[in-house]
Design a protein around this motif. Structure first.
Motif, mmCIF file in Angstrom:
data_model
loop_
_atom_site.group_PDB
_atom_site.id
_atom_site.type_symbol
_atom_site.label_atom_id
_atom_site.label_comp_id
_atom_site.label_asym_id
_atom_site.label_seq_id
_atom_site.Cartn_x
_atom_site.Cartn_y
_atom_site.Cartn_z
ATOM 1 N N ALA A 171 0.950 -1.182 -0.113
ATOM 2 C CA ALA A 171 -0.101 -0.189 0.124
ATOM 3 C C ALA A 171 0.817 1.175 -0.142
ATOM 4 N N ILE A 172 1.948 1.519 0.730
ATOM 5 C CA ILE A 172 2.888 2.286 0.787
ATOM 6 C C ILE A 172 3.610 2.649 -0.543
ATOM 7 N N ALA A 173 3.975 1.617 -1.066
ATOM 8 C CA ALA A 173 4.771 1.279 -2.419
ATOM 9 C C ALA A 173 3.662 2.226 -3.569
ATOM 10 N N THR A 174 2.604 1.702 -3.375
ATOM 11 C CA THR A 174 1.503 1.987 -4.265
ATOM 12 C C THR A 174 1.168 3.568 -4.317
ATOM 13 N N LYS A 175 1.001 4.253 -3.055
ATOM 14 C CA LYS A 175 0.759 5.539 -2.781
ATOM 15 C C LYS A 175 2.082 6.462 -3.586
ATOM 16 N N ILE A 176 3.262 5.833 -3.002
ATOM 17 C CA ILE A 176 4.492 6.660 -3.390
ATOM 18 C C ILE A 176 4.632 6.539 -5.172
ATOM 19 N N LEU A 177 4.220 5.498 -5.763
ATOM 20 C CA LEU A 177 4.670 5.499 -6.941
ATOM 21 C C LEU A 177 3.270 6.085 -7.874
ATOM 22 N N GLY A 178 2.369 6.317 -7.233
ATOM 23 C CA GLY A 178 1.212 7.009 -7.680
ATOM 24 C C GLY A 178 1.242 8.489 -7.653
ATOM 25 N N ARG A 179 1.616 8.914 -6.734
ATOM 26 C CA ARG A 179 1.996 10.309 -6.640
ATOM 27 C C ARG A 179 3.181 10.934 -7.599
ATOM 28 N N ARG A 180 4.152 9.969 -7.854
ATOM 29 C CA ARG A 180 5.141 10.337 -8.906
ATOM 30 C C ARG A 180 4.391 10.338 -10.184
ATOM 31 N N LEU A 181 3.771 9.216 -10.516
ATOM 32 C CA LEU A 181 3.077 9.141 -11.644
ATOM 33 C C LEU A 181 2.050 10.110 -12.139
ATOM 34 N N VAL A 182 1.523 10.768 -11.245
ATOM 35 C CA VAL A 182 0.463 11.825 -11.711
ATOM 36 C C VAL A 182 1.313 13.142 -11.774
ATOM 37 N N ALA A 183 2.337 13.376 -11.026
ATOM 38 C CA ALA A 183 3.093 14.615 -10.853
ATOM 39 C C ALA A 183 3.967 14.772 -12.110
ATOM 40 N N ARG A 184 4.324 13.851 -12.676
ATOM 41 C CA ARG A 184 5.361 13.879 -13.967
ATOM 42 C C ARG A 184 4.584 13.558 -15.229
ATOM 43 N N ARG A 185 5.258 14.341 -16.291
ATOM 44 C CA ARG A 185 4.743 14.274 -17.401
ATOM 45 C C ARG A 185 4.769 12.916 -17.985
ATOM 46 N N PRO A 186 3.599 12.086 -18.790
ATOM 47 C CA PRO A 186 3.762 10.694 -19.130
ATOM 48 C C PRO A 186 4.177 10.714 -20.501
ATOM 49 N N ALA A 187 4.731 9.580 -20.975
ATOM 50 C CA ALA A 187 5.082 9.489 -22.320
ATOM 51 C C ALA A 187 4.113 9.914 -23.412
ATOM 52 N N ASP A 188 4.226 10.098 -24.512
ATOM 53 C CA ASP A 188 3.380 10.317 -25.291
ATOM 54 C C ASP A 188 2.146 9.335 -25.884
ATOM 55 N N PRO A 189 1.090 9.651 -25.841
ATOM 56 C CA PRO A 189 0.149 8.331 -26.181
ATOM 57 C C PRO A 189 0.560 7.484 -27.430
ATOM 58 N N GLU A 190 1.418 7.962 -28.263
ATOM 59 C CA GLU A 190 1.656 7.213 -29.480
ATOM 60 C C GLU A 190 2.914 6.272 -29.063
ATOM 61 N N VAL A 191 3.690 6.684 -28.119
ATOM 62 C CA VAL A 191 4.840 5.748 -27.774
ATOM 63 C C VAL A 191 4.176 4.855 -26.989
ATOM 64 N N ALA A 192 3.158 5.129 -25.970
ATOM 65 C CA ALA A 192 2.485 4.317 -25.293
ATOM 66 C C ALA A 192 2.053 3.028 -25.915
ATOM 67 N N GLN A 193 1.164 3.573 -26.930
ATOM 68 C CA GLN A 193 0.560 2.488 -27.777
ATOM 69 C C GLN A 193 1.651 1.771 -28.529
ATOM 70 N N ALA A 194 2.655 2.247 -29.168
ATOM 71 C CA ALA A 194 3.668 1.370 -29.812
ATOM 72 C C ALA A 194 4.082 0.412 -28.878
ATOM 73 N N TRP A 195 4.598 0.782 -27.673
ATOM 74 C CA TRP A 195 4.959 -0.006 -26.788
ATOM 75 C C TRP A 195 3.933 -1.249 -26.279
ATOM 76 N N ARG A 196 2.730 -0.911 -26.037
ATOM 77 C CA ARG A 196 1.604 -1.948 -25.937
ATOM 78 C C ARG A 196 1.625 -2.840 -27.165
ATOM 79 N N ARG A 197 1.638 -2.451 -28.507
ATOM 80 C CA ARG A 197 1.608 -3.259 -29.457
ATOM 81 C C ARG A 197 2.901 -4.066 -29.552
ATOM 82 N N THR A 198 4.048 -3.587 -29.218
ATOM 83 C CA THR A 198 5.069 -4.263 -29.211
ATOM 84 C C THR A 198 4.791 -5.768 -28.255
ATOM 85 N N ARG A 199 4.360 -5.191 -27.028
ATOM 86 C CA ARG A 199 4.213 -6.374 -26.062
ATOM 87 C C ARG A 199 3.393 -7.588 -26.563
ATOM 88 N N ALA A 200 1.915 -6.864 -26.958
ATOM 89 C CA ALA A 200 0.907 -7.844 -27.720
ATOM 90 C C ALA A 200 1.482 -8.532 -28.686
#
Length: 261
Positions: A119-148
């Protein structure tokens, strides 16, 4: 996330196997704890293992506990910052997070149970995930397709699917995830092959099922990504616990799983 407890007093010596994720280890052991060795560099305590770390060994002696967190590269780019700085390396978490790493480690050590740690780790990671700029949606999609696709989708097709030119995809993917799309596809394909080897399939069967030209092609990739032979990877303790620590199918709503080993 997964929690690991090693209760025996015997020495620990485990060869890690590359995975298509950025991995955090928080050593909660008393005393010297675990050491992470890669390319002659040694780290202790809380560490980050970037993509493509190569031949990494985890060593130590005595009883202890360790929290392991796998982050897909898209999430890691937001949680940890520039992934290119840690690609191919094992670095101390405080080199990435500064004083925040020490505070996080102290909170995790003080926790009374694995559920509380998760629970502690989830909160710590969640705060950092919200606070910082995410990867471009196109990059995220390309990664997901690569995994799939298990690493078998062509770069030109990825670029078409996200609506970018090949050059733009290569540039943005590498700058945000720290790895080229082609290299990412090879890592994902290797991961699939490694788990087939660990499941007891022959090298010839794995090579054909994973899209390798032949067994020699498989052998070269296994050597490059793990520093081992296909036979050694098939017997790797690191892969043997994957089905316990990271059960598949996963629950519809992700939740931490503790695995004692």
């Amino acid at each position: 996330m997964a929690g690991f407890s090693h209760r025996a007093r015997a020495p620990v010596d485990i060869a890690m196997v590359a995975h298509p994720s950025v991995t955090l280890f928080v050593d909660l052991s008393e005393g010297d704890g675990l050491t992470y060795d890669v390319g002659g560099r040694h780290e202790r305590g809380a560490v980050v293992v970037g993509l493509l770390p190569g031949d990494v060994r985890t060593t130590g002696r005595g009883a202890g506990e360790c929290l392991q967190i796998r982050l897909e590269p898209v999430a890691a780019a937001a949680v940890l910052g520039s992934p290119s700085d840690i690609c191919g390396l094992v670095v101390a978490l405080d080199d990435v997070w500064g004083c925040a790493a020490e505070r996080a480690e102290a909170r995790l050590r003080a926790a009374a149970s694995w559920d509380e740690r998760f629970a502690i780790a989830t909160k710590i990671l969640g705060r950092r995930l919200v606070a910082r700029r995410p990867a471009d949606p196109e990059v995220a999609q390309a990664w997901r397709r690569t995994r799939a696709s298990r690493g078998r989708v062509r770069i030109d097709r990825l670029a078409d699917e996200v609506g970018w030119s090949r050059k733009r995809l290569l540039s943005r993917f590498r700058s945000q995830l720290g790895i080229t799309p082609k290299r990412a596809a090879r890592l994902v394909r290797f991961d699939h092959a490694a788990h087939l080897l660990a499941a007891g399939h022959s090298a010839a069967t794995v090579a054909a099922a994973s899209g390798y030209v032949d067994q020699s092609h498989l052998h070269r990739d296994v050597k490059e990504f793990s520093g081992q032979t296909p036979t050694a990877v098939a017997a790797a303790a690191w892969l043997a616990i994957d089905d316990v620590a990271w059960p598949i199918p996963r629950p519809a709503r992700p939740r931490p799983v503790a695995a004692g080993r």
